[in-house]
Each structure stands twice: as C-alpha cells, then as structure tokens.
Motif scaffolding. Structure first.
Motif, PDB file in Angstrom:
ATOM      1  N   GLU A  85     -42.739 107.521  45.865  1.00 61.96           N
ATOM      2  CA  GLU A  85     -42.043 106.532  45.382  1.00 61.96           C
ATOM      3  C   GLU A  85     -42.774 105.511  44.592  1.00 61.96           C
ATOM      4  OE1 GLU A  85     -41.791 107.514  48.530  1.00 61.96           O
ATOM      5  OE2 GLU A  85     -39.835 107.565  49.278  1.00 61.96           O
ATOM      6  N   SER A  86     -43.996 105.826  44.520  1.00 64.33           N
ATOM      7  CA  SER A  86     -44.988 104.602  44.080  1.00 64.33           C
ATOM      8  C   SER A  86     -44.528 104.560  42.835  1.00 64.33           C
ATOM      9  CB  SER A  86     -46.259 104.998  44.320  1.00 64.33           C
ATOM     10  OG  SER A  86     -46.870 105.238  45.597  1.00 64.33           O
ATOM     11  N   LYS A  87     -45.100 103.356  42.129  1.00 65.25           N
ATOM     12  CA  LYS A  87     -44.538 103.030  40.610  1.00 65.25           C
ATOM     13  C   LYS A  87     -45.725 102.193  40.003  1.00 65.25           C
ATOM     14  CE  LYS A  87     -39.852 103.538  41.576  1.00 65.25           C
ATOM     15  NZ  LYS A  87     -39.466 105.029  41.357  1.00 65.25           N
ATOM     16  N   ILE A  88     -45.713 102.341  38.518  1.00 66.56           N
ATOM     17  CA  ILE A  88     -46.527 101.783  37.769  1.00 66.56           C
ATOM     18  C   ILE A  88     -45.703 100.608  37.029  1.00 66.56           C
ATOM     19  CG2 ILE A  88     -48.203 101.894  35.695  1.00 66.56           C
ATOM     20  CD1 ILE A  88     -48.343 105.039  36.498  1.00 66.56           C
ATOM     21  N   CYS A  89     -45.897  99.475  36.877  1.00 67.78           N
ATOM     22  CA  CYS A  89     -45.405  98.475  36.272  1.00 67.78           C
ATOM     23  C   CYS A  89     -46.256  97.693  35.224  1.00 67.78           C
ATOM     24  CB  CYS A  89     -45.039  97.422  37.378  1.00 67.78           C
ATOM     25  SG  CYS A  89     -44.406  95.889  36.635  1.00 67.78           S
ATOM     26  N   LEU A 110     -41.465 104.329  27.591  1.00 69.29           N
ATOM     27  CA  LEU A 110     -41.983 104.986  28.750  1.00 69.29           C
ATOM     28  C   LEU A 110     -41.169 104.907  29.916  1.00 69.29           C
ATOM     29  CD1 LEU A 110     -45.805 103.601  28.284  1.00 69.29           C
ATOM     30  CD2 LEU A 110     -44.789 106.014  27.774  1.00 69.29           C
ATOM     31  N   SER A 111     -40.453 103.703  30.202  1.00 69.75           N
ATOM     32  CA  SER A 111     -39.761 103.832  31.372  1.00 69.75           C
ATOM     33  C   SER A 111     -38.452 104.302  31.308  1.00 69.75           C
ATOM     34  CB  SER A 111     -39.644 102.115  31.961  1.00 69.75           C
ATOM     35  OG  SER A 111     -38.700 101.596  31.048  1.00 69.75           O
ATOM     36  N   SER A 112     -37.957 104.595  30.189  1.00 67.15           N
ATOM     37  CA  SER A 112     -36.628 105.453  30.120  1.00 67.15           C
ATOM     38  C   SER A 112     -36.975 106.756  30.247  1.00 67.15           C
ATOM     39  CB  SER A 112     -36.013 105.063  28.913  1.00 67.15           C
ATOM     40  OG  SER A 112     -36.911 105.430  27.672  1.00 67.15           O
ATOM     41  N   ASN A 113     -38.340 107.252  29.966  1.00 64.45           N
ATOM     42  CA  ASN A 113     -38.344 108.718  29.958  1.00 64.45           C
ATOM     43  C   ASN A 113     -38.741 109.082  31.486  1.00 64.45           C
ATOM     44  OD1 ASN A 113     -37.679 108.996  27.426  1.00 64.45           O
ATOM     45  ND2 ASN A 113     -39.938 108.894  26.674  1.00 64.45           N
ATOM     46  N   ASN A 114     -39.395 107.941  32.151  1.00 58.48           N
ATOM     47  CA  ASN A 114     -40.111 108.279  33.668  1.00 58.48           C
ATOM     48  C   ASN A 114     -39.447 107.278  34.401  1.00 58.48           C
ATOM     49  OD1 ASN A 114     -41.800 108.920  35.543  1.00 58.48           O
ATOM     50  ND2 ASN A 114     -43.373 108.837  34.344  1.00 58.48           N
ATOM     51  N   SER A 115     -38.866 107.760  35.655  1.00 54.15           N
ATOM     52  CA  SER A 115     -38.640 106.521  36.335  1.00 54.15           C
ATOM     53  C   SER A 115     -39.611 106.189  37.315  1.00 54.15           C
ATOM     54  CB  SER A 115     -37.591 107.247  37.519  1.00 54.15           C
ATOM     55  OG  SER A 115     -38.142 108.198  38.379  1.00 54.15           O
ATOM     56  N   ARG A 116     -40.824 106.647  37.291  1.00 52.97           N
ATOM     57  CA  ARG A 116     -41.963 106.123  37.963  1.00 52.97           C
ATOM     58  C   ARG A 116     -42.481 104.700  37.298  1.00 52.97           C
ATOM     59  NH1 ARG A 116     -46.922 109.748  38.163  1.00 52.97           N
ATOM     60  NH2 ARG A 116     -45.875 110.887  39.716  1.00 52.97           N
ATOM     61  N   ILE A 117     -42.112 104.384  35.815  1.00 54.22           N
ATOM     62  CA  ILE A 117     -42.572 103.299  35.343  1.00 54.22           C
ATOM     63  C   ILE A 117     -41.579 102.344  35.366  1.00 54.22           C
ATOM     64  CG2 ILE A 117     -43.436 102.863  32.855  1.00 54.22           C
ATOM     65  CD1 ILE A 117     -44.941 105.131  34.132  1.00 54.22           C
ATOM     66  N   LEU A 161     -47.128 102.640  46.673  1.00 55.28           N
ATOM     67  CA  LEU A 161     -48.175 101.640  45.779  1.00 55.28           C
ATOM     68  C   LEU A 161     -47.494 101.178  44.552  1.00 55.28           C
ATOM     69  CD1 LEU A 161     -50.959 100.691  45.111  1.00 55.28           C
ATOM     70  CD2 LEU A 161     -51.281 102.777  43.860  1.00 55.28           C
ATOM     71  N   LEU A 162     -47.751 100.244  44.336  1.00 55.62           N
ATOM     72  CA  LEU A 162     -47.065  99.443  42.945  1.00 55.62           C
ATOM     73  C   LEU A 162     -48.491  99.172  42.347  1.00 55.62           C
ATOM     74  CD1 LEU A 162     -44.815  98.554  40.671  1.00 55.62           C
ATOM     75  CD2 LEU A 162     -45.250  96.396  41.746  1.00 55.62           C
TER      76      LEU A 162
END
Ligand code: UDP
Ligand code: MG
Length: 324
Positions: A41-45, A62-69, A5-6
C-alpha cells in the motif's frame, strides 16, 4: 511487519524529467515490495509547486494510470519547503514512515532501502547525507559546504551535508505540525524535534534533465531564512558592535577634549564631534538592546513547542481515579 511508506516528491517545472523519475521510482518500489521491505500500500506523492509547464498534466496522467501515484497541486509556487510540507501533511496519519526526495533524483534512490532498515532498527529520523559531491559543480560544492559551515557556526542545528532527503516516522510528522511558523526551515526543525536518528550516506548524482530550480538568489534567501529562523547571533552582533563603538566614542571624546584644551581646534569642532561620537555609540547600543527584545518576541511569535514527549506510560482511567 514491513512499513507502509509515502515518498513525497516536490516538483517545480520538472516536465523534462518527471516521466523518467517516475519510471525509476516505480521500478524501485516494485522491487522493495516484492522483497517485503515495504508494504504494497506504499505510495509515491508528487506535489506540483505551481509549475508553469506541463508538470501537473503529467502528474494527473501518472496517477490516473497507477493507483500507487498520488498528486497534490498547490495553487501557486510556494517554494520547495512548503511543497514538501504540503505533501507530508496531506497524508499525515495514514503511513508508517515518510521519505522526501527531490524530483531530479540527484539524491540516490538506492539509499531508500538502508533508510527503511534504520527505521526498522528504531530510528525515528534517518538523514540522507551526501558524502561525495564530486558530481556537483565547483561553485555548487563550495557554496553548499560554506552554507552548512556558517549555519553550524551560528548555532543553527543542521546536519552537515544533509538536505531534504530524509525519512521521518509518523510521530515526528505529527510533532512537525506543532511548529507553527510560516517560514519553516525544515532541515533545522527536524533535529530540534529530537528522538532517535540515524544517517545514511550516498553519492550525490547529476541532474539528468532540466535545470536547477535553485539559482544563487534563491540559495541566498534560503540560507538567510535558515539563519534568521534559528539564530539571534546577527542581532547580538549589533549590540556588541554598539558596545565597542561606545568605547571608541569615549576615546574620541578624550582626544577631542585634549585637543580643545591644547588649543589645536577651530571654533565649533569640539561641540560637533563630541556629541556625534557619543550619540552614535549609544544609539548602536540602544538598537542592539531593542534587537534583543525583538528576538524574544520573535521566539514567542513562532510559538514552538516547549518540549516533545517521545513516550509516556499508559494510565488506566480507573487507576487514576483510585489515586485521587
Ligand atoms: N522545487 C520546488 N519548488 C521550488 C523550487 C524547487 O518544489 O520553488 C523542487 C524541485 O522541483 C526539486 C527540488 O525542489 O524537486 C530541488 O530543486 P533542485 O533540484 O532544482 O535544486 P538543486 O538540487 O539544484 O539544489
Ligand atoms: Mg537537484
């Protein structure tokens, strides 16, 4: 297998709420992943729509601390609809399904799981529908509900009380790229794409921090864009008005001629009023007619797909050669 999911979240000046939103969404994702509802592998954009505050700095952190973001930064403010499209199109073809949600989480995130359930049952589109607006101000509720009613009356294919909280599958997203109009009214386009759809209802919550990015002026522009993107009713009303006007002009003409015959008029009155009545009526008809053609041109310029094929059987190349 559970889907990848994205989640796409458009953000405009959301520094007050973004951290909180991210905490909640992440916790919710952890839960869905641990229960095997969505793939890991789902992500939040987060899409930064030209914010003037520190929204982008927060997204980057947020995205540098968490590969999901994931973060998408637009060069300036393009508006909610375009921000949403930017997030969807940027990662097209990579995920199984895509959900769009507002950054303030007024749309209940707990509706995401039932949306995934409907997706697993075969729905290509799942609309989030607000069935309880008791948290909205009286003004917001009345204007929003009037908006949906007028839209439906004018033939705009919106889903009542559904905004932009929805799931679409990868195929619907692919089809969306074929709609080439610049002013995309997404919530009207999605129903025109067709395919199997479902609804999930939820209670609209209050904005926890920050303030609405949709003042009345923006709401009016948005609604007007929706009407003019889908409906030729206002234009046709000009034509009907012209036709009615024409008959009124004929009646006035009769009155003028009779008054003239009976000698009730001063010199020059008949020759002034008669052409005025006649030409204003016929002008209106002419404008309406031109409008009809402009409407046709508008439809052509938008170049929307004529039809969408949901499925077709695979044809083996060697088979097709044999048939020829
Ligand atoms: N938004 C955006 N660009 C804009 C205006 C709004 O990306 O120009 C985003 C905003 O950050 C939020 C969503 O669109 O995530 C909906 O806005 P808001 O919650 O302020 O609208 P409301 O719920 O009051 O109708
Ligand atoms: Mg909101």
């Amino acid at each position: 297998m559970s889907p990848k999911l994205l989640l796409v979240v458009p953000c405009y000046n959301e520094q007050e709420i973004l951290q909180l939103t991210n905490q909640k969404l992440n916790a919710y994702f952890d839960n869905l992943i641990s229960r095997g509802i969505i793939r890991s592998e789902s992500k939040i954009c987060y899409v930064n729509d030209g914010s003037k505050d520190s929204t982008w700095d927060i997204i980057e952190e947020l995205s540098s601390n968490n590969s999901r973001i994931l973060g998408v930064k637009l060069s300036k403010n393009y508006g909610h609809q375009n921000a949403l499209l930017a997030g969807l199109f940027e990662y097209k073809g990579i995920f199984d399904c895509y959900i769009s949600i507002d950054a303030d989480l007024q749309d209940d995130i707990n509706a995401i799981e039932p949306m995934i359930d409907r997706y697993n049952e075969g729905a290509a589109v799942v609309y989030g529908v607000r069935d309880d607006r008791s948290n909205d101000s009286f003004f917001k509720r009345v204007t929003a509900e009037t908006f949906y009613k007028i839209m439906l009356k004018l033939g705009v294919p919106v889903v009542y009380n559904h905004a932009d909280f929805r799931l679409i599958n990868d195929q619907v997203l692919e089809e969306l790229t074929h709609y080439r109009e610049v002013n995309m009214f997404i919530r009207g386009i999605i129903p025109t794409i067709g395919m199997k759809s479902a609804k999930v209802t939820y209670k609209r919550l209050e904005r926890e921090a920050g303030e609405t990015k949709y003042p009345v002026s923006k709401m009016v522009v948005f609604a007007w864009n929706g009407v003019t993107s889908f409906s030729t009713v206002p234009m046709r009303m000009v034509l009907w008005f012209g036709i009615i006007n024409f008959f009124v002009a004929v009646a006035i003409g009769l009155y003028v001629v009779i008054s003239q015959e009976m000698g009730h008029t001063v010199a020059g009155w008949t020759s002034t009023v008669l052409p005025m009545a006649f030409f204003s009526g016929s002008n209106m008809i002419a404008i309406g007619l031109i409008g009809e053609y402009i409407g046709k041109i508008y439809e052509e310029v938008k170049a929307r797909p004529r039809y969408i094929v949901e499925k077709s059987s695979d044809l083996n190349i060697s088979d097709s050669k044999k048939n020829i």
